[in-house]
Design a protein around this motif. Structure first.
Motif, PDB file in Angstrom:
ATOM      1  N   ALA A 125       0.560  -1.539  -0.051  1.00  0.00           N
ATOM      2  CA  ALA A 125      -0.205  -0.104  -0.170  1.00  0.00           C
ATOM      3  C   ALA A 125       0.738   0.889  -0.196  1.00  0.00           C
ATOM      4  O   ALA A 125       0.643   2.141  -0.631  1.00  0.00           O
ATOM      5  CB  ALA A 125      -1.189   0.270   1.114  1.00  0.00           C
ATOM      6  N   GLN A 126       1.653   1.249   0.570  1.00  0.00           N
ATOM      7  CA  GLN A 126       3.021   2.232   1.240  1.00  0.00           C
ATOM      8  C   GLN A 126       3.469   2.618  -0.483  1.00  0.00           C
ATOM      9  O   GLN A 126       3.101   4.225  -1.064  1.00  0.00           O
ATOM     10  CB  GLN A 126       4.270   1.840   1.710  1.00  0.00           C
ATOM     11  CG  GLN A 126       5.272   3.458   2.317  1.00  0.00           C
ATOM     12  CD  GLN A 126       6.069   2.847   2.852  1.00  0.00           C
ATOM     13  OE1 GLN A 126       5.926   1.835   3.260  1.00  0.00           O
ATOM     14  NE2 GLN A 126       6.479   3.360   3.657  1.00  0.00           N
ATOM     15  N   THR A 183       0.636   3.902  -3.153  1.00  0.00           N
ATOM     16  CA  THR A 183       0.124   5.139  -2.774  1.00  0.00           C
ATOM     17  C   THR A 183       1.455   6.716  -2.901  1.00  0.00           C
ATOM     18  O   THR A 183       1.327   7.274  -3.862  1.00  0.00           O
ATOM     19  CB  THR A 183       0.347   5.909  -0.854  1.00  0.00           C
ATOM     20  OG1 THR A 183      -0.412   4.880  -0.735  1.00  0.00           O
ATOM     21  CG2 THR A 183       0.059   7.214  -0.253  1.00  0.00           C
ATOM     22  N   TYR A 184       2.560   6.142  -3.434  1.00  0.00           N
ATOM     23  CA  TYR A 184       3.529   6.978  -3.702  1.00  0.00           C
ATOM     24  C   TYR A 184       3.684   6.866  -5.572  1.00  0.00           C
ATOM     25  O   TYR A 184       3.390   8.132  -4.959  1.00  0.00           O
ATOM     26  CB  TYR A 184       5.199   5.876  -3.703  1.00  0.00           C
ATOM     27  CG  TYR A 184       5.728   6.125  -2.099  1.00  0.00           C
ATOM     28  CD1 TYR A 184       5.520   6.838  -1.510  1.00  0.00           C
ATOM     29  CD2 TYR A 184       6.460   5.451  -1.688  1.00  0.00           C
ATOM     30  CE1 TYR A 184       5.388   6.990  -0.128  1.00  0.00           C
ATOM     31  CE2 TYR A 184       7.247   5.131  -0.361  1.00  0.00           C
ATOM     32  CZ  TYR A 184       6.359   6.373   0.516  1.00  0.00           C
ATOM     33  OH  TYR A 184       7.238   6.124   1.515  1.00  0.00           O
ATOM     34  N   LYS A 188       0.566   6.136  -6.795  1.00  0.00           N
ATOM     35  CA  LYS A 188      -0.996   7.095  -7.725  1.00  0.00           C
ATOM     36  C   LYS A 188      -0.199   9.020  -6.709  1.00  0.00           C
ATOM     37  O   LYS A 188      -0.619   9.315  -7.797  1.00  0.00           O
ATOM     38  CB  LYS A 188      -1.531   7.007  -6.213  1.00  0.00           C
ATOM     39  CG  LYS A 188      -2.372   5.443  -7.006  1.00  0.00           C
ATOM     40  CD  LYS A 188      -3.425   5.379  -5.681  1.00  0.00           C
ATOM     41  CE  LYS A 188      -4.004   3.477  -6.200  1.00  0.00           C
ATOM     42  NZ  LYS A 188      -5.046   3.272  -4.923  1.00  0.00           N
ATOM     43  N   ASN A 221       1.239   1.210 -11.329  1.00  0.00           N
ATOM     44  CA  ASN A 221      -0.402   1.977 -10.726  1.00  0.00           C
ATOM     45  C   ASN A 221      -1.341   1.879 -11.706  1.00  0.00           C
ATOM     46  O   ASN A 221      -1.079   1.777 -12.997  1.00  0.00           O
ATOM     47  CB  ASN A 221       0.936   3.228 -11.031  1.00  0.00           C
ATOM     48  CG  ASN A 221      -0.839   4.134 -10.307  1.00  0.00           C
ATOM     49  OD1 ASN A 221      -1.837   3.744 -10.281  1.00  0.00           O
ATOM     50  ND2 ASN A 221      -0.284   5.528 -10.356  1.00  0.00           N
TER      51      ASN A 221
END
Length: 58
Positions: free
Chosen positions: A22-23, A26-27, A29, A55
């Motif tokens: 998830a980390q 997130t980067y 996105k 992504n």
């Protein structure tokens, strides 16, 4: 970040968890980049510690 195209997250943990994935996502996105590599150096074989993430929002 590699040439503003690839995010590389380096870890040394017992095993990769969903929070690590998830980390990186997130980067990706937030930067609007497509490719990320999550690398765990605490693995017997290097290839088993590498996870390629894409992504899907692009």
């Amino acid at each position: 970040m590699i040439e503003r195209k690839v995010v590389i997250e380096i870890k040394s943990v017992e095993s990769l968890n969903e929070i690590h994935i998830a980390q990186v996502l997130t980067y990706l996105k937030l930067s609007n980049w497509k490719l990320g590599l999550l690398i765990n150096f605490n693995s017997v074989l290097f290839k088993n510690g590498v996870k390629r993430l894409i992504n899907g929002t692009i």
